[in-house]
Motif scaffolding. Structure first.
Motif, PDB file in Angstrom:
ATOM      1  N   GLY A 298      26.666  50.361  95.979  1.00  0.00           N
ATOM      2  CA  GLY A 298      27.806  50.584  95.639  1.00  0.00           C
ATOM      3  C   GLY A 298      28.207  52.197  95.552  1.00  0.00           C
ATOM      4  O   GLY A 298      27.591  52.831  96.041  1.00  0.00           O
ATOM      5  N   GLY A 299      29.270  52.506  95.019  1.00  0.00           N
ATOM      6  CA  GLY A 299      29.958  54.400  95.109  1.00  0.00           C
ATOM      7  C   GLY A 299      29.630  54.568  94.224  1.00  0.00           C
ATOM      8  O   GLY A 299      30.065  53.841  92.411  1.00  0.00           O
ATOM      9  N   ARG A 300      30.019  56.002  93.957  1.00  0.00           N
ATOM     10  CA  ARG A 300      31.357  56.598  92.220  1.00  0.00           C
ATOM     11  C   ARG A 300      31.699  56.071  91.724  1.00  0.00           C
ATOM     12  O   ARG A 300      31.759  55.836  89.881  1.00  0.00           O
ATOM     13  CB  ARG A 300      31.160  58.216  92.755  1.00  0.00           C
ATOM     14  CG  ARG A 300      29.687  58.889  93.163  1.00  0.00           C
ATOM     15  CD  ARG A 300      29.764  60.533  93.190  1.00  0.00           C
ATOM     16  NE  ARG A 300      29.112  60.941  93.571  1.00  0.00           N
ATOM     17  CZ  ARG A 300      28.219  60.634  94.477  1.00  0.00           C
ATOM     18  NH1 ARG A 300      28.312  59.751  95.644  1.00  0.00           N
ATOM     19  NH2 ARG A 300      27.262  61.610  94.801  1.00  0.00           N
ATOM     20  N   ARG A 301      32.730  55.581  92.604  1.00  0.00           N
ATOM     21  CA  ARG A 301      33.663  54.646  91.922  1.00  0.00           C
ATOM     22  C   ARG A 301      33.236  53.330  90.994  1.00  0.00           C
ATOM     23  O   ARG A 301      34.000  53.108  89.760  1.00  0.00           O
ATOM     24  CB  ARG A 301      34.993  54.278  92.993  1.00  0.00           C
ATOM     25  CG  ARG A 301      36.000  55.679  93.503  1.00  0.00           C
ATOM     26  CD  ARG A 301      36.796  55.277  94.490  1.00  0.00           C
ATOM     27  NE  ARG A 301      37.582  55.918  95.292  1.00  0.00           N
ATOM     28  CZ  ARG A 301      38.987  55.732  94.309  1.00  0.00           C
ATOM     29  NH1 ARG A 301      39.741  55.239  93.469  1.00  0.00           N
ATOM     30  NH2 ARG A 301      39.482  56.683  95.566  1.00  0.00           N
ATOM     31  N   ASP A 302      32.031  52.761  91.620  1.00  0.00           N
ATOM     32  CA  ASP A 302      32.127  51.536  91.635  1.00  0.00           C
ATOM     33  C   ASP A 302      31.463  51.990  90.074  1.00  0.00           C
ATOM     34  O   ASP A 302      31.406  50.866  88.866  1.00  0.00           O
ATOM     35  CB  ASP A 302      30.932  51.038  91.843  1.00  0.00           C
ATOM     36  CG  ASP A 302      31.817  50.100  92.936  1.00  0.00           C
ATOM     37  OD1 ASP A 302      32.581  49.639  93.275  1.00  0.00           O
ATOM     38  OD2 ASP A 302      31.514  51.182  94.060  1.00  0.00           O
ATOM     39  N   ILE A 303      30.602  53.474  89.590  1.00  0.00           N
ATOM     40  CA  ILE A 303      29.683  53.545  88.622  1.00  0.00           C
ATOM     41  C   ILE A 303      30.422  54.182  87.593  1.00  0.00           C
ATOM     42  O   ILE A 303      30.794  53.867  86.653  1.00  0.00           O
ATOM     43  CB  ILE A 303      29.031  54.831  89.165  1.00  0.00           C
ATOM     44  CG1 ILE A 303      27.846  54.737  89.863  1.00  0.00           C
ATOM     45  CG2 ILE A 303      28.244  55.372  87.513  1.00  0.00           C
ATOM     46  CD1 ILE A 303      26.743  55.480  91.058  1.00  0.00           C
ATOM     47  N   ALA A 304      31.611  54.635  88.002  1.00  0.00           N
ATOM     48  CA  ALA A 304      33.066  54.948  86.339  1.00  0.00           C
ATOM     49  C   ALA A 304      32.936  54.273  86.713  1.00  0.00           C
ATOM     50  O   ALA A 304      33.864  53.715  84.985  1.00  0.00           O
ATOM     51  CB  ALA A 304      33.961  56.046  87.362  1.00  0.00           C
ATOM     52  N   LYS A 305      33.642  52.790  87.121  1.00  0.00           N
ATOM     53  CA  LYS A 305      34.473  51.637  86.510  1.00  0.00           C
ATOM     54  C   LYS A 305      33.713  50.925  85.501  1.00  0.00           C
ATOM     55  O   LYS A 305      33.556  50.226  84.883  1.00  0.00           O
ATOM     56  CB  LYS A 305      34.883  50.676  87.949  1.00  0.00           C
ATOM     57  CG  LYS A 305      35.228  49.365  87.325  1.00  0.00           C
ATOM     58  CD  LYS A 305      35.973  48.963  88.408  1.00  0.00           C
ATOM     59  CE  LYS A 305      36.021  47.053  88.269  1.00  0.00           C
ATOM     60  NZ  LYS A 305      36.270  46.427  89.329  1.00  0.00           N
ATOM     61  N   GLU A 306      32.203  50.626  86.462  1.00  0.00           N
ATOM     62  CA  GLU A 306      30.648  50.048  85.720  1.00  0.00           C
ATOM     63  C   GLU A 306      30.234  49.956  84.614  1.00  0.00           C
ATOM     64  O   GLU A 306      29.955  49.825  82.816  1.00  0.00           O
ATOM     65  CB  GLU A 306      30.361  49.450  85.782  1.00  0.00           C
ATOM     66  CG  GLU A 306      30.990  48.325  87.508  1.00  0.00           C
ATOM     67  CD  GLU A 306      29.965  47.748  88.400  1.00  0.00           C
ATOM     68  OE1 GLU A 306      29.149  47.153  88.181  1.00  0.00           O
ATOM     69  OE2 GLU A 306      30.254  47.565  89.411  1.00  0.00           O
TER      70      GLU A 306
END
Length: 202
Positions: free
Chosen positions: A149-157
């Motif tokens: 995963g990346g930063r977008r995934d971290i921001a979302k989850e």
């Protein structure tokens, strides 16, 4: 050291993951109290783990036996390094850079044995609810990174941020991306030996 049969990990990787408690090496965690046999001239009382608190776990190996006592203030690990350590105990206090913390832990043990109501661990070795929540967040972040995963995934989850759905141009300058970047940095540092600072109360 790798070349002399030693273990380079703070936690022994040979212990199965199904083991119910993490057993830390005493040289990295001052919350491990070392007991050995006292000199014969000393009239010591036998050591009883049950007199300190509830025994959560124990394990024996070639180095001796380790007992884990747990209560609301944390876990105290008692490492018995001699066959006579329970019958005729003495505390080992290494004179390293964690000596003061080790002394605080030893003092807590003595007070418990004297039936005084004190915490098992000094405040520096106990995590606050806020610290625990942050560590869970960082470990979750690392899991996402490890799984690709990346930063977008971290921001979302992790951050539950709607900004994770922004177009690339807006996402690049978003607060969520900056927070996700900080999480990535802190999570990576934690896993790459940063956790040792927690064990030392830093």
């Amino acid at each position: 050291m790798r070349d002399d049969g030693g273990c380079v990990f703070a936690y022994d990787p040979n212990i199965p993951t199904t083991h119910s408690s993490v057993l830390w090496r005493p040289e990295v965690f001052p919350g491990v109290l070392l007991l050995t046999e006292a000199p014969s001239a000393f009239a010591t009382a036998p050591f009883s783990a049950a007199a300190i608190g509830p025994v959560f776990d124990e394990r024996a190996d070639a180095d001796g036996r380790e007992i884990v006592i747990r209560d609301s203030s944390g876990e105290l690990h008692i490492s018995l390094r001699h066959a006579e350590a329970e019958r005729h105990p003495a505390i080992i206090l290494p004179l390293d850079d964690m000596m003061e913390l080790r002394l605080d832990v030893a003092a807590s043990l003595v007070r418990r044995l004297c039936r005084k109501d004190v915490d098992l661990l000094p405040a520096r070795l106990r995590l606050t609810p806020l610290q625990k929540a942050r560590l869970i967040q960082l470990l979750h972040t690392f899991d996402i990174l490890r799984d690709g995963g990346g930063r977008r995934d971290i921001a979302k989850e992790i951050l539950n941020s709607e900004q994770a759905r922004l177009p690339s141009v807006e996402w690049k300058d978003s607060a969520a991306r900056r927070k996700a970047t900080r999480l990535v940095q802190d999570a990576t540092a934690l896993v790459e030996r940063g956790y040792l600072k927690l064990l030392r109360g830093d």
